[in-house]
Design a protein around this motif. Structure first.
Motif: not given
Length: 415
Positions: A183-199
């Motif tokens: 799921f983190g490829f889309w976004s992982w807001p719970e750990i303040k991680a944006a999408s992999t593209k934004e990162i």
């Protein structure tokens, strides 16, 4: 008649004269070669793949055909090929899907005529389910080729049963699980991680603004949660305690104060030459983020597998990470060696970027993987989904369109 023709005889030459004048003064096309576009200026979604992978040009292309996906990512689909071999003589049946015990994180779905439908769910719908359905739907909607009709189930829990369903991770013995991108490829807001593209954009921007290898902190960084039963993470904390080569802290030791003072953003992770990776309940979604950095990933021997882990190389000319014992007992000796062999460490870090950030963790690779998952699952199945069911003698559509489900987060209009 002469009164009518004379103005025309005068007007036509005047019009042609004016037209030739504007043609003469208009700018001519220039034949000089245009500079290559950077990832930030590449027109979004432009499809110009020529058969050879070009990161700057192709990383965001969502329009690759399956043949082009094979050329761009020849080593991406190994676990799907493994899963297909397992089911070669024992096709997936509708009865198998029916027999899965739904538990929290369960979604049953189908693809029919290029549309994704949700048939059933179990438990609350959290960001994981939303992210996975959204990523899968993007791959379907952008596919330049028709995709087969399939019915399937997935579960978003860290650990799932070894049955014919899709999951984020599996152990080697879990042969029936089909791996999907987490799921983190889309976004992982719970750990303040944006999408992999934004990162990726943040990390590359930081590198362009001067974050080079020689300026990185010459230490091993790790941040994460740890509890008494997390043997691997507790061992890491113990082995690195008060070591001059380590910056390793547990974010839950001091409560909110620790989260405030010790938390690191992804560009801040990339400020370090060495990044530790540690499993938790099963695999850790952290690894794909670490692989965005031009840093050396240091990981214990892994028990869990995600869809791209077969691309990890712990030795040889293509080495892209450093592997240590599962109890971290040889971590100190390997860290001392790496710090004394800086050129070799940088080579490993460069290989990490080349393999993952600049190829197999791109959005283009992700949609290619989703589509191949759909195709291989269809090949391994002995049935196609029924779009209608019968209720009280009437045909009724099964499930909800994914668009409706994502808005309601429920199967019932009245929920």
């Amino acid at each position: 008649m002469l009164l009518v023709k004379r103005p025309l005889l005068v007007a036509v030459p005047c019009f042609l004269l004016v037209l030739s004048f504007f043609f003469y003064i208009s700018p001519r096309p220039r034949s000089r070669v245009q500079p290559a576009r950077t990832p930030l200026t590449q027109p979004h979604g432009q499809h110009r793949f020529d058969g050879a992978w070009n990161y700057a040009r192709d990383h965001d292309s969502l329009l690759l055909t399956q043949g082009e996906c094979d050329l761009a990512f020849p080593d991406l689909f190994a676990d799907l090929e493994r899963a297909g071999v397992v089911r070669a003589d024992r096709p997936i049946t509708l009865g198998e899907i029916d027999s899965i015990s739904p538990r929290n994180g369960y979604i049953r779905a189908m693809i029919h005529d290029q549309q994704l439908y949700v048939i059933a769910k179990e438990g609350a719908v959290w960001s994981r389910e939303i992210a996975t359905l959204s990523a899968l739907n993007r791959a379907i909607l952008t596919s330049p080729e028709p995709l087969p009709n399939i019915e399937f189930a997935f579960n978003t829990d860290d650990r799932i049963d070894d049955t014919a369903q899709w999951g984020y991770a599996r152990r080697p013995e879990d042969e029936l699980v089909w791996l999907m991108p987490d799921f983190g490829f889309w976004s992982w807001p719970e750990i303040k991680a944006a999408s992999t593209k934004e990162i990726l954009l943040d990390v590359e921007r930081a590198e362009r603004e001067g974050m080079n290898w020689t300026q990185k902190t010459d230490k091993l960084l790790w941040r994460g949660t740890s509890k008494l039963d997390h043997e691997i993470r507790n061992n890491l904390l113990s082995v690195t305690e008060k070591k001059p080569w380590a910056d390793v802290k547990s974010l839950d030791q001091d409560g909110q104060q620790s989260m405030h003072s010790d938390y690191k953003t992804m560009p801040e992770y990339c400020d370090y030459k060495y990044l530790a990776h540690a499993e938790r309940t099963s695999s850790s979604g952290r690894l794909k983020y670490l692989q965005m950095c031009r840093s050396v990933i240091v990981s214990h021997r892994l028990d869990w597998i995600q869809h791209h882990y077969h691309l990890l190389r712990s030795s040889g000319s293509e080495q892209n990470f450093v592997e240590v014992e599962r109890d971290w007992s040889d971590l100190e000796s390997k860290m001392k060696w790496l710090r004394k062999h800086d050129r070799e460490a940088k080579r490993i870090a460069d290989n990490n970027v080349k393999t993952f950030r600049e190829r197999y963790l791109t959005q283009a690779a992700e949609v290619c993987y989703w589509r191949r998952l759909i195709q291989e699952w269809a090949k391994a199945s002995d049935f196609e989904p029924e779009f209608f069911t019968e209720e009280n003698g009437k045909k009724v559509q099964r499930g909800l369109s994914v668009e409706t489900f994502l808005l309601m987060r429920a199967m019932d209009w009245d929920s």
